[in-house]
Design an enzyme around this catalytic site. Sequence first.
Site, PDB file in Angstrom:
ATOM      1  N   LYS A  26       0.833  -1.200   0.000  1.00 14.58           N
ATOM      2  CA  LYS A  26       0.000   0.000   0.000  1.00 14.58           C
ATOM      3  C   LYS A  26       0.872   1.256   0.000  1.00 14.58           C
ATOM      4  O   LYS A  26       0.660   2.176  -0.793  1.00 14.58           O
ATOM      5  CB  LYS A  26      -0.922  -0.026   1.227  1.00 14.58           C
ATOM      6  CG  LYS A  26      -2.121   0.869   1.097  1.00 14.58           C
ATOM      7  CD  LYS A  26      -3.000   0.788   2.345  1.00 14.58           C
ATOM      8  CE  LYS A  26      -3.756  -0.534   2.415  1.00 14.58           C
ATOM      9  NZ  LYS A  26      -4.341  -0.774   3.746  1.00 14.58           N
ATOM     10  N   ARG A  96      -3.310   3.143   8.551  1.00  9.05           N
ATOM     11  CA  ARG A  96      -3.610   1.952   7.748  1.00  9.05           C
ATOM     12  C   ARG A  96      -2.425   1.007   7.742  1.00  9.05           C
ATOM     13  O   ARG A  96      -1.285   1.438   7.659  1.00  9.05           O
ATOM     14  CB  ARG A  96      -3.903   2.368   6.302  1.00  9.05           C
ATOM     15  CG  ARG A  96      -4.641   3.674   6.192  1.00  9.05           C
ATOM     16  CD  ARG A  96      -4.635   4.233   4.782  1.00  9.05           C
ATOM     17  NE  ARG A  96      -5.271   3.353   3.827  1.00  9.05           N
ATOM     18  CZ  ARG A  96      -5.325   3.610   2.526  1.00  9.05           C
ATOM     19  NH1 ARG A  96      -4.739   4.703   2.034  1.00  9.05           N
ATOM     20  NH2 ARG A  96      -5.926   2.770   1.710  1.00  9.05           N
ATOM     21  N   GLY A 105      -8.341  -7.336   4.123  1.00  4.64           N
ATOM     22  CA  GLY A 105      -9.151  -7.406   5.330  1.00  4.64           C
ATOM     23  C   GLY A 105      -8.435  -7.951   6.545  1.00  4.64           C
ATOM     24  O   GLY A 105      -9.038  -8.149   7.585  1.00  4.64           O
ATOM     25  N   MET A 107      -5.935  -6.608   8.345  1.00  7.49           N
ATOM     26  CA  MET A 107      -5.659  -5.665   9.424  1.00  7.49           C
ATOM     27  C   MET A 107      -6.510  -4.412   9.232  1.00  7.49           C
ATOM     28  O   MET A 107      -6.691  -3.938   8.123  1.00  7.49           O
ATOM     29  CB  MET A 107      -4.178  -5.346   9.456  1.00  7.49           C
ATOM     30  CG  MET A 107      -3.443  -6.450  10.202  1.00  7.49           C
ATOM     31  SD  MET A 107      -1.688  -6.334  10.098  1.00  7.49           S
ATOM     32  CE  MET A 107      -1.412  -7.021   8.503  1.00  7.49           C
ATOM     33  N   ARG A 352      -3.466  -1.477  -6.383  1.00  6.37           N
ATOM     34  CA  ARG A 352      -2.657  -2.697  -6.287  1.00  6.37           C
ATOM     35  C   ARG A 352      -3.047  -3.587  -7.453  1.00  6.37           C
ATOM     36  O   ARG A 352      -4.105  -3.377  -8.071  1.00  6.37           O
ATOM     37  CB  ARG A 352      -2.895  -3.424  -4.965  1.00  6.37           C
ATOM     38  CG  ARG A 352      -4.327  -3.895  -4.821  1.00  6.37           C
ATOM     39  CD  ARG A 352      -4.575  -4.587  -3.498  1.00  6.37           C
ATOM     40  NE  ARG A 352      -6.016  -4.625  -3.248  1.00  6.37           N
ATOM     41  CZ  ARG A 352      -6.573  -4.651  -2.050  1.00  6.37           C
ATOM     42  NH1 ARG A 352      -5.824  -4.621  -0.982  1.00  6.37           N
ATOM     43  NH2 ARG A 352      -7.874  -4.699  -1.916  1.00  6.37           N
ATOM     44  N   HIS A 468     -16.217  -9.229   0.967  1.00  7.35           N
ATOM     45  CA  HIS A 468     -15.142 -10.115   1.446  1.00  7.35           C
ATOM     46  C   HIS A 468     -15.260 -11.492   0.805  1.00  7.35           C
ATOM     47  O   HIS A 468     -14.289 -12.039   0.276  1.00  7.35           O
ATOM     48  CB  HIS A 468     -15.234 -10.221   2.973  1.00  7.35           C
ATOM     49  CG  HIS A 468     -14.190 -11.115   3.569  1.00  7.35           C
ATOM     50  ND1 HIS A 468     -14.423 -12.449   3.825  1.00  7.35           N
ATOM     51  CD2 HIS A 468     -12.902 -10.888   3.902  1.00  7.35           C
ATOM     52  CE1 HIS A 468     -13.322 -12.988   4.323  1.00  7.35           C
ATOM     53  NE2 HIS A 468     -12.384 -12.056   4.382  1.00  7.35           N
ATOM     54  N   SER A 777      13.121 -42.717 -15.792  1.00  2.00           N
ATOM     55  CA  SER A 777      11.958 -41.929 -15.410  1.00  2.00           C
ATOM     56  C   SER A 777      11.978 -41.848 -13.888  1.00  2.00           C
ATOM     57  O   SER A 777      12.000 -42.881 -13.212  1.00  2.00           O
ATOM     58  CB  SER A 777      10.676 -42.592 -15.906  1.00  2.00           C
ATOM     59  OG  SER A 777       9.563 -41.866 -15.444  1.00  2.00           O
ATOM     60  N   CYS A 844       7.781 -38.980 -13.442  1.00  2.00           N
ATOM     61  CA  CYS A 844       6.404 -39.458 -13.531  1.00  2.00           C
ATOM     62  C   CYS A 844       5.729 -39.536 -12.170  1.00  2.00           C
ATOM     63  O   CYS A 844       4.640 -40.053 -12.037  1.00  2.00           O
ATOM     64  CB  CYS A 844       6.345 -40.808 -14.238  1.00  2.00           C
ATOM     65  SG  CYS A 844       7.209 -42.092 -13.333  1.00  2.00           S
ATOM     66  N   TYR A 864      11.220 -34.361 -20.116  1.00  2.02           N
ATOM     67  CA  TYR A 864       9.764 -34.218 -20.021  1.00  2.02           C
ATOM     68  C   TYR A 864       9.284 -34.400 -18.590  1.00  2.02           C
ATOM     69  O   TYR A 864      10.014 -34.943 -17.750  1.00  2.02           O
ATOM     70  CB  TYR A 864       9.057 -35.217 -20.940  1.00  2.02           C
ATOM     71  CG  TYR A 864       9.180 -36.652 -20.509  1.00  2.02           C
ATOM     72  CD1 TYR A 864       8.265 -37.210 -19.606  1.00  2.02           C
ATOM     73  CD2 TYR A 864      10.201 -37.467 -21.004  1.00  2.02           C
ATOM     74  CE1 TYR A 864       8.381 -38.527 -19.204  1.00  2.02           C
ATOM     75  CE2 TYR A 864      10.317 -38.782 -20.611  1.00  2.02           C
ATOM     76  CZ  TYR A 864       9.410 -39.312 -19.696  1.00  2.02           C
ATOM     77  OH  TYR A 864       9.530 -40.605 -19.290  1.00  2.02           O
TER      78      TYR A 864
HETATM   79  P1  ADP Z   1      -7.702  -2.319   3.443  1.00  2.01           P
HETATM   80  O1  ADP Z   1      -6.267  -2.694   3.415  1.00  2.01           O
HETATM   81  O2  ADP Z   1      -8.533  -3.214   4.274  1.00  2.01           O
HETATM   82  O3  ADP Z   1      -8.233  -2.080   2.083  1.00  2.01           O
HETATM   83  P2  ADP Z   1      -7.369   0.524   3.753  1.00  2.01           P
HETATM   84  O4  ADP Z   1      -6.210   0.954   4.541  1.00  2.01           O
HETATM   85  O5  ADP Z   1      -7.250   0.592   2.279  1.00  2.01           O
HETATM   86  O6  ADP Z   1      -7.778  -0.934   4.223  1.00  2.01           O
HETATM   87  O7  ADP Z   1      -8.568   1.378   4.209  1.00  2.01           O
HETATM   88  C1  ADP Z   1      -9.868   1.039   3.907  1.00  2.01           C
HETATM   89  C2  ADP Z   1     -10.631   2.210   3.414  1.00  2.01           C
HETATM   90  O8  ADP Z   1     -10.553   3.299   4.308  1.00  2.01           O
HETATM   91  C3  ADP Z   1     -10.131   2.791   2.109  1.00  2.01           C
HETATM   92  O9  ADP Z   1     -10.603   2.093   1.024  1.00  2.01           O
HETATM   93  C4  ADP Z   1     -10.748   4.175   2.139  1.00  2.01           C
HETATM   94  O10 ADP Z   1     -12.068   4.141   1.709  1.00  2.01           O
HETATM   95  C5  ADP Z   1     -10.697   4.502   3.597  1.00  2.01           C
HETATM   96  N1  ADP Z   1      -9.541   5.373   3.855  1.00  2.01           N
HETATM   97  C6  ADP Z   1      -8.294   5.036   4.183  1.00  2.01           C
HETATM   98  N2  ADP Z   1      -7.509   6.117   4.276  1.00  2.01           N
HETATM   99  C7  ADP Z   1      -8.294   7.181   4.016  1.00  2.01           C
HETATM  100  C8  ADP Z   1      -8.067   8.580   3.936  1.00  2.01           C
HETATM  101  N3  ADP Z   1      -6.868   9.114   4.150  1.00  2.01           N
HETATM  102  N4  ADP Z   1      -9.111   9.364   3.634  1.00  2.01           N
HETATM  103  C9  ADP Z   1     -10.326   8.820   3.401  1.00  2.01           C
HETATM  104  N5  ADP Z   1     -10.605   7.535   3.440  1.00  2.01           N
HETATM  105  C10 ADP Z   1      -9.606   6.702   3.760  1.00  2.01           C
HETATM  106 MG    MG Z   2      -7.746  -0.771   0.897  1.00  5.47          MG
HETATM  107 MG    MG Z   3     -10.552  -3.563   3.469  1.00  7.28          MG
END
Ligand code: ADP
Ligand code: MG
Ligand code: MG
Length: 893
Positions: A26, A96, A105, A107, A352, A468, A777, A844, A864
């Site tokens: 990220k 984040r 999802g 963390m 990503r 999810h 083989s 094999c 092979y």
């Molecule tokens: P995950 O790794 O679970 O996707 P993120 O760190 O991407 O978690 O955060 C999830 C959501 O939180 C993002 O998709 C966004 O919508 C919101 N978010 C994160 N940082 C910001 C920010 N600086 N301003 C506004 N929304 C944010």
């Molecule tokens: Mg995200």
């Molecule tokens: Mg998420």
Amino acid sequence: MNKWVYSFGEGKAEGRADMKNLLGGKGANLAEMSNLGLPVPPGFTITTEVCTYFYDNGKSYPGELDGQVREALETIERIVGMRFGDPENPLLVSVRSGARASMPGMMDTVLNLGLNDVTVQGLARRSGDPRFAYDSYRRFIQMFGNVVLGVDHHHFEEVLEQVKRDRGFDLDTELKAADWQVVITGYKEVVEKELGKPFPQEPAEQLWGAIGAVFGSWMNQRAITYRRLHDIPAAWGTAVNVQAMVFGNMGDDCATGVAFTRNPSTGENRFYGEYLINAQGEDVVAGIRTPQHLTIAGKEENGSTLPAMEESMPEVYQQLAAVRERLETHYRDMQDIEFTVQQGKLYMLQTRTGKRTAAAALKIAVDMAQEGLIDQKTGVLRVEPKSLDQLLHPTLDPKARKQIIAKGLPASPGAASGKVVFSADEAERLSELGEAVILCRIETSPEDIHGMHAARGILTTRGGMTSHAAVVARGMGRACVAGAGELRIDYKTGVMSVRDVQIRVGDTVTIDGSTGEVMLGEVPTIQPELTGDFATLMGWADTYRRMKVRTNAETPLDSRTARKFGAEGIGLCRTEHMFFDAERIVAVREMILADSEGGRRAALAKIAPMQRNDFVELFKIMKGLPVTIRLLDPPLHEFLPNSEEEMREVAEGAGTDLAKVQHRAVQLHEANPMLGHRGCRLGISYPEIYEMQARSIFEAAVEVFKETGETVIPEIMIPLVGTKKELDILKAVIDRVGAEVMQSSGRKIDYLVGTMIELPRAALQAAKIAETAQFFSFGTNDLTQTTFGISRDDAGAFLPDYQRAGILEHDPFVTLDTEGVGELVSIAAERGRKTRADIKLGICGEHGGDPSSIYFCEKVGLDYVSCSPYRVPIARLAAAQAAILGEQAASEA
Ligand code: ADP
Ligand code: MG
Ligand code: MG
């Protein structure tokens, strides 16, 4: 001084996309997007090295960190013109997590950090929107309370439900500023009651609390499970991203959303995503409100009545479409993006490489190569060989009768039938007992991952294409129908119902993840067509591949399937499988139980014509491609009659009495059959058995030539050889029979005689054995068994302990142990080639269809690999990737 913190913002950044190891995925991509000049709110990344330091030093931080964080925070303050903790104009941030490999999802993110009883008033005044300010504050208390302070969600939910009930509201959107203030008071009481101290008001304390929680979550159970399932080392650590907040919840010109630059399910080159107006963070994927589509096409395809972003916010949509273009030409791969719109302005929050189904991976690889974004080799490398499995397995038979009871979203393709279960634990338990199960949930969460893994398919009643369940199922290659809203699941009673249909735990249902249909009972399936993008990409793979791919097959059905999948011959035809046929087993038993050569020959004479026909059929199907036939291998007792009834049958057939048969059966009993009288040892004791098999092979070759004009060059393989002498003796038998058949038929037959290398002694003696053997083989199943001294049949009892204890990383019967067993393979290949430069080398064992083992085979230079029919395409692709990667490594060196 160590650099622990990397800033980004204002069209530049200290990091880059290729710094994922240090900044996490990220953080590295936020930096890259900033460098590209895309609209990214400013922020900074605390490196994964801090996470490592944290765990190496009793959960403490390096001394320089505090100052570096403060400095980076000041940079953000300068850029946005707000101050962290300022009562009038407070800067709010998100905290984040972000590991090297994306862990969806795993963390949790904390938003709106920096709010407290004072700054919330400042935010209300500055924005002129108290409702927004208090909505943000209550979200913050809830997220921080849950993620950082560990207060369970339901405490907060109860407070909110109570306020809504008191006011007679159904939707969160009905709450006004004053209502949210009541909720906030309730939330703060919850925290104080649960923790015995008030909700932290000091922004710096909040920030460090959140940073600590992100690092702490690296070792939570969900994260550990995810890493185990995806082979991610714990040592990698996570980074922490702190970023200025932008707000999607400031009114109707605000929104938040997620998108894929191409359709992740089909791979179609169309923008694909969902958004919600006046919302924040993960509202889109949380399933609380129904998300809207980005594009008009997407909206129409899904029968949605809510306006698309293309219609409701056309200008922002155009900005987003331009970002999509920019990201694809830059990354040259499909991207999964997260964005927020604040008062008509777009902000990018994440990009990503997007997870995709196997079908989408193929289409995207082929399309991008044809669009000139990537070259063909890159296209070949883009598809995970194992994922092809999703395409090779059956889909629903269109002619089958289907009793459709509900329809949801086609979240992850493929059809699956199984017993209904409502919990992940139950799914795991039943699947360990060998049952196919469909995991049915209202929605899934990271706690369900083990059950999703165990299930054949996943069905949810809530959530969209980016929920999810949908994302994880696509990643795992499980069929998934998401958001089948007509279905009601009652966990308490264990009943899923729709109209008058009631489905209980254990009832069978079928789901079709390509159409979204949910059906009662088990629906028959059919084989997939292997045309289109699949054929194109496999064609490219074949041009880069060096190793041939053969199949392990003995039945006509398997051989035909393998041919259809592109097998270039048979690498292992196990003749014993041909002996189990109901028609022949009695004669086979007579042969085994005979106590004289004469008796054996009499029984063998009955089997010979059938055996010859087997080979005629195989040779015809394989149309001149090489066919390696292994002479009888297993311990004889595997064929023994068990019941008295069966013994009597044998006695009658052989014209002896029951007592004699019973006596002989006792004689044949072995204490350790795997290391007993089997393989070439049978041929040494009873040469007439191999004689009959060799004769059948030669006669079949002659017959096929007469019938079809096709020249077959049989490769006759002697199993379980440990010494050159064994092979010499048996090759002499085969050569004699060959000469006889050539004499009597008047036709010359070319053939090879070779051996399996499946004993350590054979590997070490390969130089000598190759004086006689024309091919090797590698029978890596037995070679693994004999190298480790671990019985395959008994390994299940302790291998899991070995994996847990970290003694073995993988099950060596699945993925070749390149260190030990692999070394024997290399030694044998090298020594064999020294004696006979053109010796043919193949594998094999089960490993012949395992991509990482195939990479090893390429390194050793085998000619092979041979694998079961359904793995042939996987092996073709893996062999191509191995060749391309090998070539790239060589040119770099
Ligand atoms: P995950 O790794 O679970 O996707 P993120 O760190 O991407 O978690 O955060 C999830 C959501 O939180 C993002 O998709 C966004 O919508 C919101 N978010 C994160 N940082 C910001 C920010 N600086 N301003 C506004 N929304 C944010
Ligand atoms: Mg995200
Ligand atoms: Mg998420």
